[in-house]
Design a protein around this motif. Structure first.
Motif, PDB file in Angstrom:
ATOM      1  N   THR A 179       5.175  68.588  43.430  1.00 16.31           N
ATOM      2  CA  THR A 179       6.522  68.325  42.887  1.00 16.31           C
ATOM      3  C   THR A 179       6.722  66.829  42.654  1.00 16.31           C
ATOM      4  OG1 THR A 179       7.672  68.137  45.036  1.00 16.31           O
ATOM      5  CG2 THR A 179       7.490  70.344  44.074  1.00 16.31           C
ATOM      6  N   ASP A 182       4.696  66.000  39.433  1.00 19.86           N
ATOM      7  CA  ASP A 182       5.309  66.553  38.222  1.00 19.86           C
ATOM      8  C   ASP A 182       6.594  65.809  37.860  1.00 19.86           C
ATOM      9  OD1 ASP A 182       3.279  68.362  38.098  1.00 19.86           O
ATOM     10  OD2 ASP A 182       4.425  70.066  38.840  1.00 19.86           O
ATOM     11  N   SER A 186       6.308  64.450  34.028  1.00 23.60           N
ATOM     12  CA  SER A 186       7.191  65.134  33.076  1.00 23.60           C
ATOM     13  C   SER A 186       8.096  64.170  32.320  1.00 23.60           C
ATOM     14  CB  SER A 186       8.059  66.159  33.818  1.00 23.60           C
ATOM     15  OG  SER A 186       8.888  65.508  34.768  1.00 23.60           O
ATOM     16  N   ARG A 207      13.373  60.615  39.953  1.00 24.08           N
ATOM     17  CA  ARG A 207      13.299  62.006  40.429  1.00 24.08           C
ATOM     18  C   ARG A 207      12.281  62.137  41.561  1.00 24.08           C
ATOM     19  NH1 ARG A 207      13.527  63.043  34.851  1.00 24.08           N
ATOM     20  NH2 ARG A 207      11.332  63.629  34.759  1.00 24.08           N
ATOM     21  N   ASP A 210      13.926  60.935  44.602  1.00 21.25           N
ATOM     22  CA  ASP A 210      14.942  61.876  45.093  1.00 21.25           C
ATOM     23  C   ASP A 210      14.314  63.029  45.878  1.00 21.25           C
ATOM     24  OD1 ASP A 210      16.751  60.247  43.867  1.00 21.25           O
ATOM     25  OD2 ASP A 210      17.323  61.656  42.287  1.00 21.25           O
ATOM     26  N   ILE A 211      13.123  63.442  45.450  1.00 20.77           N
ATOM     27  CA  ILE A 211      12.437  64.503  46.216  1.00 20.77           C
ATOM     28  C   ILE A 211      11.987  63.947  47.568  1.00 20.77           C
ATOM     29  CG2 ILE A 211      10.470  66.095  46.244  1.00 20.77           C
ATOM     30  CD1 ILE A 211      10.704  66.237  43.170  1.00 20.77           C
ATOM     31  N   VAL A 214      14.646  64.130  50.147  1.00 16.40           N
ATOM     32  CA  VAL A 214      14.895  65.454  50.729  1.00 16.40           C
ATOM     33  C   VAL A 214      13.851  65.821  51.788  1.00 16.40           C
ATOM     34  CG1 VAL A 214      15.069  67.923  50.197  1.00 16.40           C
ATOM     35  CG2 VAL A 214      16.077  66.242  48.647  1.00 16.40           C
ATOM     36  N   GLU A 249      15.676  55.064  45.857  1.00 17.44           N
ATOM     37  CA  GLU A 249      15.278  54.972  44.438  1.00 17.44           C
ATOM     38  C   GLU A 249      14.834  53.559  44.092  1.00 17.44           C
ATOM     39  OE1 GLU A 249      18.573  56.423  42.134  1.00 17.44           O
ATOM     40  OE2 GLU A 249      18.251  58.524  42.706  1.00 17.44           O
TER      41      GLU A 249
ATOM     42  N   HIS B 172      22.223  66.662  53.171  1.00 15.58           N
ATOM     43  CA  HIS B 172      20.839  66.993  52.821  1.00 15.58           C
ATOM     44  C   HIS B 172      20.802  68.097  51.772  1.00 15.58           C
ATOM     45  CE1 HIS B 172      16.926  69.112  53.334  1.00 15.58           C
ATOM     46  NE2 HIS B 172      16.465  67.887  53.445  1.00 15.58           N
ATOM     47  N   LEU B 175      21.591  66.739  48.361  1.00 18.80           N
ATOM     48  CA  LEU B 175      20.471  66.027  47.742  1.00 18.80           C
ATOM     49  C   LEU B 175      19.380  66.993  47.287  1.00 18.80           C
ATOM     50  CD1 LEU B 175      20.225  63.010  50.202  1.00 18.80           C
ATOM     51  CD2 LEU B 175      21.186  63.016  47.888  1.00 18.80           C
ATOM     52  N   PHE B 176      19.139  68.003  48.096  1.00 15.17           N
ATOM     53  CA  PHE B 176      18.152  69.019  47.714  1.00 15.17           C
ATOM     54  C   PHE B 176      18.584  69.682  46.405  1.00 15.17           C
ATOM     55  CE2 PHE B 176      17.196  73.732  48.614  1.00 15.17           C
ATOM     56  CZ  PHE B 176      16.071  73.731  47.816  1.00 15.17           C
ATOM     57  N   THR B 179      17.942  67.675  43.324  1.00 11.55           N
ATOM     58  CA  THR B 179      16.571  67.689  42.785  1.00 11.55           C
ATOM     59  C   THR B 179      16.338  68.945  41.941  1.00 11.55           C
ATOM     60  OG1 THR B 179      15.536  68.799  44.703  1.00 11.55           O
ATOM     61  CG2 THR B 179      15.667  66.393  44.760  1.00 11.55           C
ATOM     62  N   ARG B 207       9.518  73.464  37.130  1.00 10.77           N
ATOM     63  CA  ARG B 207       9.613  72.413  38.167  1.00 10.77           C
ATOM     64  C   ARG B 207      10.687  72.780  39.195  1.00 10.77           C
ATOM     65  NH1 ARG B 207       9.115  69.096  33.591  1.00 10.77           N
ATOM     66  NH2 ARG B 207      11.297  68.465  33.630  1.00 10.77           N
ATOM     67  N   ASP B 210       9.179  75.187  41.499  1.00  8.22           N
ATOM     68  CA  ASP B 210       8.197  74.557  42.390  1.00  8.22           C
ATOM     69  C   ASP B 210       8.886  73.845  43.563  1.00  8.22           C
ATOM     70  OD1 ASP B 210       6.310  75.508  40.663  1.00  8.22           O
ATOM     71  OD2 ASP B 210       5.690  73.560  39.888  1.00  8.22           O
ATOM     72  N   ILE B 211      10.048  73.266  43.306  1.00  6.79           N
ATOM     73  CA  ILE B 211      10.779  72.632  44.413  1.00  6.79           C
ATOM     74  C   ILE B 211      11.286  73.713  45.375  1.00  6.79           C
ATOM     75  CG2 ILE B 211      12.754  71.190  45.039  1.00  6.79           C
ATOM     76  CD1 ILE B 211      12.412  69.739  42.342  1.00  6.79           C
TER      77      ILE B 211
END
Lengths: 354, 354
Positions: A179, A182, A186, A207, A210-211, A214, A249, B172, B175-176, B179, B207, B210-211
């Protein structure tokens, strides 16, 4: 390609060592591989006070210097000769954006954990004549390299301390890393890796960051608003969004996309069982180092149980779980309590006769 | 816009109820709001055997029908009149892709959990004359609606069972969810919500899926390769990648991007403390329903401790943690052991005099 993030002004001083042309496990080679490294302390005459620290994903030697190394600490430069080696592709050592010709940018070859460890060994032997390490310690991808060292060159590693990482990457970690990758690839600005500045990939890097927010921290970090206590220079953060944007970020937006992808591909495939036809127990059974396995209790993707399962397969080992509400990013050393626990464990380990 | 996923052929039979023009808490309104719902069993004369089930993110009434409702189960249609209501924006009830004119597609207004609950109340009262619910039970965003019901209309809710969800969304979770949303909106094919088919947003939906694979399941689900035991029709899965592509991605790729975004925005802002000026304890203190709070032990984003902290604020409540190696997606009922535990708890709850 110029990227100011990867300079001594930002990262602190480091040296470059030319490994020469370096053949890679996955095929291909890196001409004139440069390893960026920093040392702290003096190598003694017996050359038996050396400690090696490999770096983690997106990291450099700097965090180790600022958070873990210092007088009175377990990693005390007045006693130990500490070598922090930046992993291949991290932006300081040879990496896509600082290469030219046949390995520049999208043409950069696939690098494996084993490549890093072999190159680091050349650095230690050729540059310093070090044949034996008092300790290898690393976090996350640094733990992957630590395990690789202990399995591959057991005669050289007297003690090992993998923090918040595994010897064999898990399927969940593989998917998590996918993730992250990608999110970057992307971005139309990525242009298959042939962007002309990392700023063209800002959306993808955001992005990706941001992942990380989490998975890299923990549910409790965000719930307790731990970030209120984090200071950067004189800056504190006012809201979750402020911390996300102006810390997490902001950090990742400075980085090179191809560097992150090189490291991510490597991370996905870390596996000491490659030496034993897929038999993890046999691989970990080769370790002769006194080993402290140190997961972080709130880590969301290297959970303690995964680390404990590996520790159980290492002959002369102990499980020492570290407390951090920051989860995986506890590695950055936001908490004195965490750092004190790491120091206590590393001191115990370094005092253990081997 | 046609999307075959949102049809009775795929989702199983359902009815539509016209709520009329419906004003929204966030401003704006939905003209002729249609709620899609399915009922199981018969409403008795006293109208005291009604159970309400609101749906979760991306879900419909179907999972409840297939996994939770049936003869001999806690949710037995021979005893209870069970109404499963599809949440606004889920693709079956009024949603961006099945609307026209001023609320079509990107123009669809913001909907809140409270809107769903008020609309569901109208459905129950106007269509069935139900004034009191023996039970409200829902998972994830269905738990958010369950809490909203119990706080907002305490006189109507005798028992409540929020599964794997919270009364007040956590930072949390926010934020999840961000994404997930960004994975979709960053796809150039999304075109600001004005795509001409959901297939144009396939990359973004992939995508997004996938997250979900990383957070929706658990590290242990992937490590133990639990997916080897999952059958879809006659299909089994051979590898992690096979399961990811042909199960998780395949499911989400059928969905409407704007529907997912409508639900995600709503999910991010679920908060019963909106009724009490931000005081969560006061809001949860209003609940008179006998309440069983049921987190899932391996849930990565609604962790049991978050649910336990809320349960402690609910007067007549118990914490009943559910076991599932599938984490949040345990809700789908992959495990008989999990379903048996849900049934045991719901039976206990329904047998508790109130």
């Amino acid at each position: 390609m110029q990227n100011d993030f990867y300079t001594p002004e930002v990262q602190g001083a480091y040296e470059l060592h030319d490994i020469g042309d370096f053949d890679l496990e996955e095929g291909g080679s890196i001409p004139g591989l440069q390893l960026a490294y920093a040392t702290y302390g003096e190598l003694n005459e017996a050359k038996d006070n050396a400690i090696l620290i490999p770096t983690w994903f997106s990291g450099t030697h700097q965090t180790w210097e600022l958070a873990y190394i210092g007088p009175g600490r377990a990693l005390d430069p007045s006693r130990w000769f500490i070598v922090v080696v930046n992993q291949i592709g991290n932006g300081l050592s040879t990496s896509p954006h600082n290469s030219t010709g046949p390995i520049a940018m999208s043409k950069f070859p696939k690098v494996r954990i084993g490549d890093d460890v072999r190159a680091q060994r050349q650095l230690l032997v050729d540059r310093f004549g070090i044949e034996r390490l008092a300790l290898v310690v690393g976090g996350s991808m640094g733990a992957q390299q630590t395990y690789e060292w202990a399995v591959r060159f057991p005669e050289m590693v007297l003690r090992a301390a993998p923090l918040a990482g595994t010897a064999q990457n898990t399927p969940h970690d593989f998917l998590f890393t996918k993730t992250l990758m990608d999110a970057i690839t992307s971005d139309p600005g990525f242009q298959g890796g042939e962007y002309s500045s990392h700023t063209e990939v800002a959306d993808g890097l955001r992005r990706h960051a941001d992942i990380w927010a989490v998975l890299g921290l923990s549910t409790e970090f965000w719930k307790t608003e731990f970030w209120r206590g984090i200071e950067v220079g004189d800056t504190r953060f006012a809201t979750t969004e402020d911390f996300l944007e102006n810390f997490i970020e902001a950090v990742f937006l400075q980085m090179d996309p191809n560097a992150l992808l090189t490291m991510a591909w490597k991370w996905q495939r870390g596996d000491v069982a490659r030496h034993t036809g897929g038999d993890l127990a046999q691989a970990l059974g080769r370790i002769t180092a006194k080993t402290f396995v140190m997961p972080i209790d709130e880590d969301m993707f290297f959970p303690p149980r995964d680390c404990a399962a590996e520790q159980a397969l290492i002959p002369n080992s102990e499980l020492r779980t570290l407390p951090s509400v920051c989860g995986h990013f506890g590695l950055f050393g936001f908490e004195q309590s965490y750092l004190a626990e790491v120091d206590r464990n590393l001191s115990d380990l370094l005092e253990t006769p081997v």
